[in-house]
Design a protein around this motif. Structure first.
Motif, mmCIF file in Angstrom:
data_model
loop_
_atom_site.group_PDB
_atom_site.id
_atom_site.type_symbol
_atom_site.label_atom_id
_atom_site.label_comp_id
_atom_site.label_asym_id
_atom_site.label_seq_id
_atom_site.Cartn_x
_atom_site.Cartn_y
_atom_site.Cartn_z
ATOM 1 N N ASP A 1 -1.432 1.771 7.833
ATOM 2 C CA ASP A 1 -2.158 1.734 9.099
ATOM 3 C C ASP A 1 -2.039 0.336 9.677
ATOM 4 O OD1 ASP A 1 -3.861 1.829 11.224
ATOM 5 O OD2 ASP A 1 -5.679 2.217 10.065
ATOM 6 N N ALA A 2 -1.321 0.213 10.781
ATOM 7 C CA ALA A 2 -1.083 -1.111 11.372
ATOM 8 C C ALA A 2 -2.362 -1.775 11.854
ATOM 9 C CB ALA A 2 -0.094 -0.997 12.537
ATOM 10 N N GLY B 1 0.801 -1.222 0.000
ATOM 11 C CA GLY B 1 0.000 0.000 0.000
ATOM 12 C C GLY B 1 0.830 1.266 0.000
ATOM 13 N N LYS B 2 0.152 2.388 0.034
ATOM 14 C CA LYS B 2 0.774 3.706 0.008
ATOM 15 C C LYS B 2 1.196 4.091 1.415
ATOM 16 C CE LYS B 2 -0.027 8.440 -1.599
ATOM 17 N NZ LYS B 2 -1.011 9.367 -2.221
ATOM 18 N N LEU B 3 2.487 4.389 1.588
ATOM 19 C CA LEU B 3 3.020 4.692 2.909
ATOM 20 C C LEU B 3 2.892 6.183 3.225
ATOM 21 C CD1 LEU B 3 6.235 2.480 2.761
ATOM 22 C CD2 LEU B 3 4.072 1.965 3.906
ATOM 23 N N SER C 1 3.589 -0.481 11.394
ATOM 24 C CA SER C 1 3.492 0.776 10.659
ATOM 25 C C SER C 1 4.847 1.127 10.055
ATOM 26 C CB SER C 1 3.057 1.897 11.597
ATOM 27 O OG SER C 1 4.064 2.132 12.558
ATOM 28 N N GLU C 2 4.865 2.172 9.230
ATOM 29 C CA GLU C 2 6.136 2.615 8.637
ATOM 30 C C GLU C 2 7.071 3.145 9.718
ATOM 31 O OE1 GLU C 2 7.770 5.277 4.882
ATOM 32 O OE2 GLU C 2 5.835 5.755 5.761
ATOM 33 N N SER D 1 4.928 8.345 4.375
ATOM 34 C CA SER D 1 6.067 9.182 4.001
ATOM 35 C C SER D 1 6.116 9.476 2.513
ATOM 36 C CB SER D 1 7.373 8.491 4.402
ATOM 37 O OG SER D 1 7.588 7.337 3.592
ATOM 38 N N GLY D 2 5.341 8.721 1.729
ATOM 39 C CA GLY D 2 5.392 8.876 0.279
ATOM 40 C C GLY D 2 6.428 7.976 -0.368
ATOM 41 N N LYS D 3 7.193 7.253 0.450
ATOM 42 C CA LYS D 3 8.197 6.352 -0.101
ATOM 43 C C LYS D 3 7.531 5.130 -0.739
ATOM 44 C CE LYS D 3 12.113 7.378 2.934
ATOM 45 N NZ LYS D 3 13.084 6.795 3.877
ATOM 46 N N LYS D 4 8.247 4.549 -1.705
ATOM 47 C CA LYS D 4 7.777 3.331 -2.337
ATOM 48 C C LYS D 4 8.534 2.137 -1.765
ATOM 49 C CE LYS D 4 6.690 5.709 -6.678
ATOM 50 N NZ LYS D 4 7.029 7.061 -6.197
ATOM 51 N N LYS D 5 8.029 0.943 -2.086
ATOM 52 C CA LYS D 5 8.702 -0.266 -1.609
ATOM 53 C C LYS D 5 10.172 -0.271 -1.986
ATOM 54 C CE LYS D 5 6.219 -3.571 -3.339
ATOM 55 N NZ LYS D 5 5.752 -4.934 -3.641
ATOM 56 N N ALA D 6 10.442 0.113 -3.243
ATOM 57 C CA ALA D 6 11.807 0.056 -3.752
ATOM 58 C C ALA D 6 12.761 0.920 -2.933
ATOM 59 C CB ALA D 6 11.840 0.485 -5.217
#
Length: 664
Positions: free
Chosen positions: A632-633, A595-597, A652-653, A599-604
């Motif tokens: 959201d945990a 999903g969308k984190l 969570s992130e 922070s705006g970071k991507k998985k990569a």
């Protein structure tokens, strides 16, 4: 003193004395408290307690919430809030600050704090009781001897600005992350710097759950019981709630702790109950979060940087602008795909925020002038002119990272030397000294550093600042040589993990040696090609990355031979790496991000940090997965539900960031 006040002091003092090793009062002061309580209540149960009221070995063990801790749905604008508020049926709206900390719950039995549990995934968290006993604002005893409080109190664990400044004067880490780290320490160090702000209560009276009528009544009861209440206001109308949000946003910088929004609830608890729940979130509550601190400025240029892995990274140069109390003049542009997504060019006016109030990030272009300069992805390496391409990820697909494909790229070479120096903590060789070594001593790779003991005069006369004719000098040269010689004999994990190989850090080498059960004990084993054998790769716990690791080692053959020829020695594996494989520990080394984190970071973006910390990024949720990371945990998505059924921890992130920090 009132008896409940005495009980609270006695319990906290007992705990500090037996658990933390940092007494909060003298023995005489403690004895005087017990004497006072004994005079008032000779048979008080607190007087019968021996030792610490909380066993220290419970800290961070898994614990289940008696009442799940859910999360609120979010609104992002006044329009969204007003749409939600229309369902109020005329009920007042209860508004409270949304503290930027970590949520937890405290459980009391007949007055005494018996357990505190971090939120975790909302159902299962970690037992933090031993640390919570030291939190400010969280009493160890609540109520009188006969009518001691029984129930649960939810609270936010916050590191206030004053306490944050006291423990970290440079404020190098935001208070949320710093506070979370303190809350999870096994030794309890600095737990007394954390403050608990209560925001919800469940109370049991004569064996039955007490039904509060309103949120305001809950707040009144929390205050009556002596809890430290999160600042809040009862708003008679939706317009009043909007005004409170705006007022809070304007005053947030002056508050004693960080907040990231306002929590708004229908004051009428009966109405909340009738509104129901969707995806684990009560419809009668919402969180209205602030925009991250931001400002408009101009992108004046782009600088390309490179590193030991060959990654080509664009960094934006900005007209200096103040955001959140600091001046921002540069910003990571992440990658060239992100530049294209934003349609970003030099000369554009941009809106820059501090993601999570820390990392500058361009979120949008606000103005595109007529003569803007496009930012083009390089077709050749800007450092060596070699071919570039997209990095292939572990799944075999092309990723978003652009990299140089030339194995002899000087940027890779200097980057790998830097990696060797930093990984082994060889002191004295900073960027300026290293650049001087490369230019004047013809240092081509890390192996050449082990020849410098025979080149002392050259090293001592090394010019570090030509414009001032500054040279290294004999003292600094001696210190550098001593630091290098101290790293001539290395463990196999230090050696391989410091070469700058993709997917292979020191921790991963140790994990693979332990798991491989004798197959990877020596350097020859690692160089033999065994890692291309699927059975060995599986045994080593790296089925998806073993072959790329082998390719990297093979590509380093000349450097490895040169290291050995220059006198670098490899120690045999440590005895503790020859033990049986801890399969459960091994399973904890995989992470899935979905999903969308926030922070705006991507998985990569997390792939390399995870690999460097000894974790593998995977795409599927299965029984072998260790962590599932979600925005959201408390999510009830299909992946989250499956993970919980399989006993996989959902985090969570922020928790992922903490995991990586702890592993570094």
């Amino acid at each position: 003193m009132e008896p409940d006040f005495l009980r609270n002091l006695i319990l906290k003092a007992k705990h500090a004395y037996y658990y933390s090793g940092e007494p909060i009062m003298s023995d005489a002061e403690y004895d005087a408290l017990e004497d006072q309580l004994r005079q008032i209540a000779p048979d008080d149960p607190v007087l019968a307690l021996v030792g610490s009221p909380i066993p220290a070995d419970t800290i961070l063990t898994k614990a289940r919430h008696s009442i799940p801790m859910g999360s609120q749905s979010k609104v992002n604008s006044e329009a969204e809030f007003m749409t939600w508020a229309q369902k109020s049926e005329g009920s007042a709206i209860h508004a409270s600050l949304k503290g930027d900390g970590a949520s937890a719950a405290a459980y009391y039995q007949q007055g005494r704090l018996v357990q505190a549990i971090s939120r975790g995934d909302g159902t299962i968290g970690e037992d933090i009781t031993a640390n919570a006993m030291r939190f400010k604002g969280l009493p160890a005893w609540v109520g009188s001897e006969r009518h001691g409080f029984t129930g649960a109190v939810r609270f936010e664990v916050i590191l206030t600005v004053d306490d944050w400044t006291a423990i970290d004067p440079s404020r190098s880490k935001n208070p949320r992350n710093a506070g979370n780290g303190i809350m999870g320490r096994k030794n309890g160090h600095q737990s007394d710097r954390l403050t608990a702000y209560a925001f919800d209560i469940d109370e049991t009276v004569q064996g039955q759950t007490y039904r509060f009528a309103t949120e305001a009544e809950k707040a009144q009861r929390l205050t009556q019981l002596g809890f430290n209440l999160i600042p809040q206001r009862l708003c008679s109308t939706a317009e009043d709630a909007v005004a409170y949000f705006r007022e809070t946003a304007e005053q947030r910088e002056a508050l004693p702790f960080w907040i990231d929004g306002v929590v708004l609830k229908m004051n009428d608890l009966g109405l909340q109950e009738r509104m129901g729940v969707t995806s684990g979130r009560p419809k009668g509550q919402v969180a209205w979060k602030f925009d991250s601190s931001g400002a408009e400025t101009v992108l004046t240029g782009v600088v390309i940087s490179g590193g030991h892995t060959g990654a080509i990274v664009p960094t934006g140069q900005l007209q200096p602008v103040e955001i959140g109390g600091t001046t921002v003049s540069s910003v990571s542009l992440v990658n060239f795909d992100e530049i294209a997504r934003l349609d970003l060019a030099v000369g554009d006016s941009v809106w820059v925020i501090k993601a999570n109030d820390i990392i500058p990030k361009v979120v949008r272009v606000t103005h595109r002038p007529e003569h803007r300069q496009p930012i083009l992805a390089p077709h050749a390496c800007p450092f060596c002119g070699g071919d570039v391409g997209r990095r292939i990820n572990t799944g075999g697909d092309e990723g978003v990272i652009l990299e140089c494909r030339n194995a002899a790229c000087p940027k890779k070479s200097s980057g790998k030397i830097n990696r060797w120096i930093s990984s082994l903590d060889i002191l004295g060789i900073g960027d300026v000294v290293l650049e001087s070594m490369l230019d004047q001593l013809q240092i081509e790779d890390a192996a050449d550093m082990y020849t410098l003991k025979d080149r002392f005069n050259e090293l001592a006369t090394l010019v570090t600042h030509a414009e001032r004719d500054l040279r290294l000098g004999e003292k600094r040269a001696n210190n550098i040589l001593e630091a290098i010689e101290a790293k001539r004999v290395l463990s196999i994990s230090e050696f391989l993990g410091s070469l700058g190989l993709e997917h292979l850090g020191k921790r991963r080498v140790e994990i693979m040696i332990r798991a491989a059960q004798g197959e990877l004990d020596t350097l020859d084993d690692w160089r033999s090609g065994k890692l291309r054998d699927p059975s060995v790769a599986e045994l080593a716990g790296a089925p998806n990355i073993a072959a790329p690791i082998q390719d990297g080692i093979d590509a380093m053959a000349l450097l490895i031979d040169k290291m050995l020829a220059n006198g670098v020695e490899i120690l045999p594996p440590q005895d503790d790496l020859h033990g049986s494989v801890d399969s459960e520990a091994f399973k904890r080394k995989t992470v899935c991000i979905s999903g969308k984190l926030p922070s705006g970071k991507k998985k990569a973006d997390y792939q390399e940090p995870l690999l460097a910390a000894g974790y593998e990024l995977v795409d599927e949720v299965n029984k072998d997965l260790s962590y599932l990371v979600l925005a959201d945990a408390a999510s009830t998505s299909s992946k989250a539900v499956k993970a919980r059924k399989l006993g996989v921890r959902v985090m969570s992130e922020d928790e992922l960031t903490g995991l990586l920090t702890a592993a570094s």
